[in-house]
Design a protein around this motif. Structure first.
Motif, short mmCIF file in Angstrom:
data_model
loop_
_atom_site.label_atom_id
_atom_site.label_comp_id
_atom_site.label_asym_id
_atom_site.label_seq_id
_atom_site.Cartn_x
_atom_site.Cartn_y
_atom_site.Cartn_z
N LEU A 92 0.85 -1.19 0.00
CA LEU A 92 0.00 0.00 0.00
C LEU A 92 0.88 1.24 0.00
N ASP A 93 0.62 2.14 -0.92
CA ASP A 93 1.42 3.34 -1.08
C ASP A 93 0.96 4.41 -0.10
N ALA A 94 1.88 4.87 0.73
CA ALA A 94 1.57 5.91 1.71
C ALA A 94 2.04 7.28 1.24
N GLY A 95 2.44 7.41 0.00
CA GLY A 95 2.89 8.70 -0.48
C GLY A 95 4.29 8.99 0.01
N ARG A 96 4.40 9.81 0.99
CA ARG A 96 5.70 10.17 1.56
C ARG A 96 5.94 9.37 2.83
N ALA A 97 7.06 8.77 2.94
CA ALA A 97 7.39 7.99 4.13
C ALA A 97 8.60 8.60 4.82
N SER A 98 8.67 8.43 6.11
CA SER A 98 9.84 8.84 6.87
C SER A 98 10.08 7.83 7.98
N LEU A 99 11.30 7.74 8.41
CA LEU A 99 11.67 6.86 9.50
C LEU A 99 12.01 7.73 10.69
N GLU A 100 11.24 7.61 11.75
CA GLU A 100 11.49 8.38 12.96
C GLU A 100 12.10 7.45 13.99
N LEU A 101 13.30 7.76 14.41
CA LEU A 101 14.01 6.96 15.40
C LEU A 101 14.05 7.75 16.70
N ILE A 102 13.56 7.15 17.79
CA ILE A 102 13.54 7.83 19.08
C ILE A 102 14.01 6.86 20.16
N ASP A 103 14.53 7.41 21.24
CA ASP A 103 14.91 6.55 22.35
C ASP A 103 13.70 6.34 23.26
N SER A 104 13.83 5.41 24.20
CA SER A 104 12.68 5.05 25.05
C SER A 104 12.24 6.21 25.92
#
Length: 135
Positions: A46-58
């Motif tokens: 499924l195409d979500a258009g624009r994707a980003s990867l958000e990396l966060i600590d706990s």
């Protein structure tokens, strides 16, 4: 040296594929990029258009949960979807089609938000504005 990424894809292995296709494609509005039905298994992209990867600590995950929900509730993976509809209306639509409310709409420092849980158990933050909008 670095590689060049052309697409970010989050892959979920689920037991209720048809229900979740209906939820994410027909209710959330993601468009089918590819679908297959084979002896070896079934799937859909499924195409979500624009994707980003958000990396966060706990520690930051706990802060986000506190602001959006009031307590630490999300696991190591959570989806966040920027929607064009007003957050309360988008939340109600998803609830009508199988999501459950985790927390009602609220205003976070970064956007109006709401948290729901999809039929597969995935927590989804709906948000209205993004720092990526002008990039």
């Amino acid at each position: 040296m670095k590689i060049t990424v052309k697409e970010l894809r989050l892959i979920l292995t689920v037991d209720n594929l048809d229900e979740l296709i209906h939820f994410y494609r027909d209710t959330v509005g993601l468009e089918t990029s590819k679908e297959w039905h084979e002896e070896t298994g079934n799937g859909i992209i499924l195409d979500a258009g624009r994707a980003s990867l958000e990396l966060i600590d706990s520690k930051h995950a706990a802060r986000i949960d506190q602001i959006e929900v009031g307590e630490r509730v999300s696991g190591p993976v959570r989806l966040a979807l920027r929607v064009t509809e007003r957050i309360p209306e988008a939340t109600e639509t998803l609830i009508e089609w199988g999501a459950t409310s985790v927390a009602p709409p609220t205003t976070a420092p970064w956007s109006d938000v709401a948290r729901v849980q999809a039929p597969d158990g995935m927590q989804i933050t709906l948000f209205a504005t993004s720092t990526l909008e002008d990039k």
